[in-house]
Design a protein around this motif. Structure first.
Motif, PDB file in Angstrom:
ATOM      1  N   ASP A  97       2.638 -40.861 -13.422  1.00 31.06           N
ATOM      2  CA  ASP A  97       1.423 -41.547 -12.962  1.00 31.06           C
ATOM      3  C   ASP A  97       1.245 -42.868 -13.708  1.00 31.06           C
ATOM      4  O   ASP A  97       0.866 -43.884 -13.121  1.00 31.06           O
ATOM      5  CB  ASP A  97       0.186 -40.671 -13.195  1.00 31.06           C
ATOM      6  CG  ASP A  97       0.068 -39.577 -12.137  1.00 31.06           C
ATOM      7  OD1 ASP A  97       0.765 -39.683 -11.096  1.00 31.06           O
ATOM      8  OD2 ASP A  97      -0.701 -38.615 -12.354  1.00 31.06           O
ATOM      9  N   GLY A  98       1.533 -42.827 -15.021  1.00 34.80           N
ATOM     10  CA  GLY A  98       1.412 -44.040 -15.834  1.00 34.80           C
ATOM     11  C   GLY A  98       2.345 -45.132 -15.315  1.00 34.80           C
ATOM     12  O   GLY A  98       1.973 -46.302 -15.222  1.00 34.80           O
ATOM     13  N   LEU A  99       3.557 -44.742 -14.966  1.00 42.38           N
ATOM     14  CA  LEU A  99       4.532 -45.726 -14.471  1.00 42.38           C
ATOM     15  C   LEU A  99       4.148 -46.209 -13.069  1.00 42.38           C
ATOM     16  O   LEU A  99       4.344 -47.371 -12.727  1.00 42.38           O
ATOM     17  CB  LEU A  99       5.939 -45.112 -14.464  1.00 42.38           C
ATOM     18  CG  LEU A  99       6.489 -44.777 -15.854  1.00 42.38           C
ATOM     19  CD1 LEU A  99       7.811 -44.027 -15.736  1.00 42.38           C
ATOM     20  CD2 LEU A  99       6.686 -46.059 -16.672  1.00 42.38           C
ATOM     21  N   LYS A 100       3.571 -45.289 -12.300  1.00 37.72           N
ATOM     22  CA  LYS A 100       3.106 -45.657 -10.948  1.00 37.72           C
ATOM     23  C   LYS A 100       2.003 -46.713 -11.080  1.00 37.72           C
ATOM     24  O   LYS A 100       2.001 -47.714 -10.372  1.00 37.72           O
ATOM     25  CB  LYS A 100       2.581 -44.394 -10.240  1.00 37.72           C
ATOM     26  CG  LYS A 100       2.521 -44.532  -8.725  1.00 37.72           C
ATOM     27  CD  LYS A 100       1.979 -43.279  -8.067  1.00 37.72           C
ATOM     28  CE  LYS A 100       2.916 -42.087  -8.135  1.00 37.72           C
ATOM     29  NZ  LYS A 100       2.299 -40.822  -7.767  1.00 37.72           N
ATOM     30  N   ASP A 101       1.060 -46.472 -12.017  1.00 43.99           N
ATOM     31  CA  ASP A 101      -0.030 -47.433 -12.231  1.00 43.99           C
ATOM     32  C   ASP A 101       0.504 -48.806 -12.636  1.00 43.99           C
ATOM     33  O   ASP A 101      -0.121 -49.827 -12.367  1.00 43.99           O
ATOM     34  CB  ASP A 101      -0.990 -46.935 -13.325  1.00 43.99           C
ATOM     35  CG  ASP A 101      -1.777 -45.707 -12.861  1.00 43.99           C
ATOM     36  OD1 ASP A 101      -1.785 -45.433 -11.645  1.00 43.99           O
ATOM     37  OD2 ASP A 101      -2.371 -45.024 -13.729  1.00 43.99           O
ATOM     38  N   GLY A 153       5.993 -35.158   5.086  1.00 45.28           N
ATOM     39  CA  GLY A 153       6.734 -34.101   4.393  1.00 45.28           C
ATOM     40  C   GLY A 153       8.204 -34.407   4.165  1.00 45.28           C
ATOM     41  O   GLY A 153       8.974 -33.523   3.767  1.00 45.28           O
ATOM     42  N   GLU A 154       8.600 -35.658   4.349  1.00 46.18           N
ATOM     43  CA  GLU A 154      10.011 -36.007   4.104  1.00 46.18           C
ATOM     44  C   GLU A 154      10.285 -35.953   2.593  1.00 46.18           C
ATOM     45  O   GLU A 154       9.456 -36.400   1.785  1.00 46.18           O
ATOM     46  CB  GLU A 154      10.284 -37.414   4.646  1.00 46.18           C
ATOM     47  CG  GLU A 154      11.756 -37.684   4.851  1.00 46.18           C
ATOM     48  CD  GLU A 154      12.022 -39.046   5.494  1.00 46.18           C
ATOM     49  OE1 GLU A 154      13.058 -39.619   5.187  1.00 46.18           O
ATOM     50  OE2 GLU A 154      11.180 -39.512   6.290  1.00 46.18           O
ATOM     51  N   ALA A 155      11.426 -35.401   2.218  1.00 50.86           N
ATOM     52  CA  ALA A 155      11.748 -35.270   0.789  1.00 50.86           C
ATOM     53  C   ALA A 155      12.018 -36.647   0.190  1.00 50.86           C
ATOM     54  O   ALA A 155      12.651 -37.493   0.826  1.00 50.86           O
ATOM     55  CB  ALA A 155      12.968 -34.388   0.609  1.00 50.86           C
ATOM     56  N   PHE A 156      11.510 -36.858  -1.015  1.00 52.43           N
ATOM     57  CA  PHE A 156      11.759 -38.147  -1.674  1.00 52.43           C
ATOM     58  C   PHE A 156      11.917 -37.961  -3.182  1.00 52.43           C
ATOM     59  O   PHE A 156      11.385 -37.033  -3.772  1.00 52.43           O
ATOM     60  CB  PHE A 156      10.628 -39.152  -1.387  1.00 52.43           C
ATOM     61  CG  PHE A 156       9.283 -38.714  -1.909  1.00 52.43           C
ATOM     62  CD1 PHE A 156       8.462 -37.874  -1.172  1.00 52.43           C
ATOM     63  CD2 PHE A 156       8.833 -39.148  -3.153  1.00 52.43           C
ATOM     64  CE1 PHE A 156       7.220 -37.461  -1.653  1.00 52.43           C
ATOM     65  CE2 PHE A 156       7.594 -38.739  -3.647  1.00 52.43           C
ATOM     66  CZ  PHE A 156       6.794 -37.896  -2.891  1.00 52.43           C
ATOM     67  N   ALA A 157      12.696 -38.866  -3.754  1.00 51.57           N
ATOM     68  CA  ALA A 157      12.815 -38.953  -5.213  1.00 51.57           C
ATOM     69  C   ALA A 157      11.951 -40.140  -5.649  1.00 51.57           C
ATOM     70  O   ALA A 157      11.498 -40.923  -4.802  1.00 51.57           O
ATOM     71  CB  ALA A 157      14.268 -39.191  -5.585  1.00 51.57           C
ATOM     72  N   LEU A 158      11.697 -40.256  -6.957  1.00 54.41           N
ATOM     73  CA  LEU A 158      11.015 -41.452  -7.463  1.00 54.41           C
ATOM     74  C   LEU A 158      11.998 -42.201  -8.354  1.00 54.41           C
ATOM     75  O   LEU A 158      12.621 -41.602  -9.242  1.00 54.41           O
ATOM     76  CB  LEU A 158       9.766 -41.069  -8.268  1.00 54.41           C
ATOM     77  CG  LEU A 158       8.621 -40.450  -7.462  1.00 54.41           C
ATOM     78  CD1 LEU A 158       7.500 -39.978  -8.391  1.00 54.41           C
ATOM     79  CD2 LEU A 158       8.059 -41.443  -6.431  1.00 54.41           C
ATOM     80  N   ARG A 159      12.154 -43.469  -8.085  1.00 52.50           N
ATOM     81  CA  ARG A 159      13.083 -44.294  -8.858  1.00 52.50           C
ATOM     82  C   ARG A 159      12.328 -45.362  -9.647  1.00 52.50           C
ATOM     83  O   ARG A 159      11.279 -45.846  -9.213  1.00 52.50           O
ATOM     84  CB  ARG A 159      14.085 -44.986  -7.932  1.00 52.50           C
ATOM     85  CG  ARG A 159      15.132 -44.066  -7.360  1.00 52.50           C
ATOM     86  CD  ARG A 159      16.155 -44.825  -6.528  1.00 52.50           C
ATOM     87  NE  ARG A 159      17.114 -43.927  -5.938  1.00 52.50           N
ATOM     88  CZ  ARG A 159      18.242 -43.521  -6.519  1.00 52.50           C
ATOM     89  NH1 ARG A 159      18.554 -43.974  -7.724  1.00 52.50           N
ATOM     90  NH2 ARG A 159      19.061 -42.688  -5.908  1.00 52.50           N
ATOM     91  N   LEU A 160      12.929 -45.757 -10.769  1.00 56.49           N
ATOM     92  CA  LEU A 160      12.361 -46.821 -11.611  1.00 56.49           C
ATOM     93  C   LEU A 160      12.844 -48.182 -11.111  1.00 56.49           C
ATOM     94  O   LEU A 160      14.030 -48.345 -10.812  1.00 56.49           O
ATOM     95  CB  LEU A 160      12.836 -46.612 -13.060  1.00 56.49           C
ATOM     96  CG  LEU A 160      12.345 -47.620 -14.094  1.00 56.49           C
ATOM     97  CD1 LEU A 160      10.836 -47.481 -14.320  1.00 56.49           C
ATOM     98  CD2 LEU A 160      13.080 -47.430 -15.413  1.00 56.49           C
ATOM     99  N   LYS A 161      11.921 -49.133 -11.035  1.00 60.86           N
ATOM    100  CA  LYS A 161      12.330 -50.524 -10.741  1.00 60.86           C
ATOM    101  C   LYS A 161      12.819 -51.107 -12.065  1.00 60.86           C
ATOM    102  O   LYS A 161      12.052 -51.731 -12.816  1.00 60.86           O
ATOM    103  CB  LYS A 161      11.131 -51.333 -10.241  1.00 60.86           C
ATOM    104  CG  LYS A 161      10.625 -50.918  -8.882  1.00 60.86           C
ATOM    105  CD  LYS A 161       9.463 -51.825  -8.469  1.00 60.86           C
ATOM    106  CE  LYS A 161       8.894 -51.349  -7.153  1.00 60.86           C
ATOM    107  NZ  LYS A 161       7.639 -52.022  -6.794  1.00 60.86           N
TER     108      LYS A 161
END
Ligand code: GLU
Length: 294
Positions: A97-101, A153-161
């Motif tokens: 969440d911190g990185l998303k913010d 509902g599509e599966a997703f990963a979270l990646r770092l920019k």
């Protein structure tokens, strides 16, 4: 390699052995556990064990029990409680969440097949320590469209920019006690995955956060994970975490000269024990001298 004095004052060194319970321990793991234990023992510090079981498809409770049994049989002692990563998913979610913010992560819907096709089409794709870099397909997805796909509902990963993250930090460095000061080069890995499709975290995120939360001052692990430290150093800067010092030990090899793997059943502590070997014999086989054994 003998233990080195860390920069921490005597008694303040905290090390850890962090196995994944995807199989039983082999001689290479025993050496790695000893390496961390000996580093703490040399400084009168603390030694922790952490179970890295975020890969719920491959990890099994019986392997976790077996790992603990093997370590105890070998005569190692560690501080309890043992941290089990799957019990702490909320910690990883908070960090994400911190990185998303900070606007530094994005959802990635690509399958392995999509990525392979994109890389093949690109021709000369850049490679990093773990293979070809992610080509950035989802990085420029329209946020509204991405939100719709997630809601559907599509599966997703979270990646770092990663490049945007590096712009936010000063040039970073970390200390390897054997190899000296290293300039962090997280760009080697491109946009790393911080939360996988099948589990809401990743190796890089959970290991970095846990080392901080557990107060680890000296991370010891195999040379195969040396490059991963570049990514971990960047995550520390982004998340405001402490930076430990590092040691990366050589990997034990089998008679064929290849590094030991979980499939080398003959070298598991369980089998060596069943064959009647003593802990002292197993330590000797792992290359630990009599005076350095626990
Ligand atoms: N869990 C990792 C492994 O079993 C080790 C992680 C680390 O020491 O950073 O290979």
């Amino acid at each position: 390699m003998p233990p080195k004095k860390t920069t921490a004052p005597p008694g303040d060194t905290v090390t850890r052995f962090a196995p994944s319970p995807t199989g039983r321990l082999h001689l290479g793991h025993a050496y790695s556990a000893w390496f961390a234990w000996a580093q703490a023992a040399a400084d009168g510090g603390r030694f922790l064990v952490r179970i890295e079981d975020i890969d719920q498809g491959r990890c099994r409770p019986e392997f976790e029990d077996g790992i603990i049994e093997d370590l105890a049989w070998l005569g190692l002692t560690w501080e309890t409680p043992v941290r089990r990563q799957s019990d702490h998913l909320a910690d990883y979610a908070k960090a994400l969440d911190g990185l998303k913010d900070q606007g530094l992560i994005y959802p990635c819907f690509c399958t392995r097949k999509d990525i392979a096709a994109e890389i093949a089409a690109a021709g000369n794709a850049p490679h990093g320590p773990d293979g070809p870099l992610y080509p950035g397909t989802c990085r420029t997805l329209d946020p509204g469209l991405a939100a719709d796909r997630m809601a559907a509902g599509e599966a997703f990963a979270l990646r770092l920019k990663t490049d945007a993250a590096m712009v936010r930090t000063v040039p970073l460095a970390w200390i390897d006690l054997d190899q000296g000061s290293q300039t962090a080069r997280p760009e080697l890995f491109g946009d790393v995955v911080l939360a996988r499709k099948d589990t809401p975290t990743s190796y890089h995120l959970s290991v970095t956060l846990d080392d901080h939360l557990q107060g680890v001052t000296c991370v010891t692990r195999g040379q195969d994970l040396f490059d991963a430290t570049h990514v971990h150093r960047l995550l520390q800067a982004l998340l405001g975490l402490d930076t430990p010092v590092y040691r990366h030990h050589d990997l034990l090899t089998g008679p064929d000269g290849k590094r030991l793997a979980k499939r080398d059943k003959a070298q598991t502590i369980e089998n060596l024990r069943a064959d009647g070997r003593s802990p002292a014999k197993v330590w000797e086989m792992a290359g630990v001298t009599a005076e350095a054994m626990p």
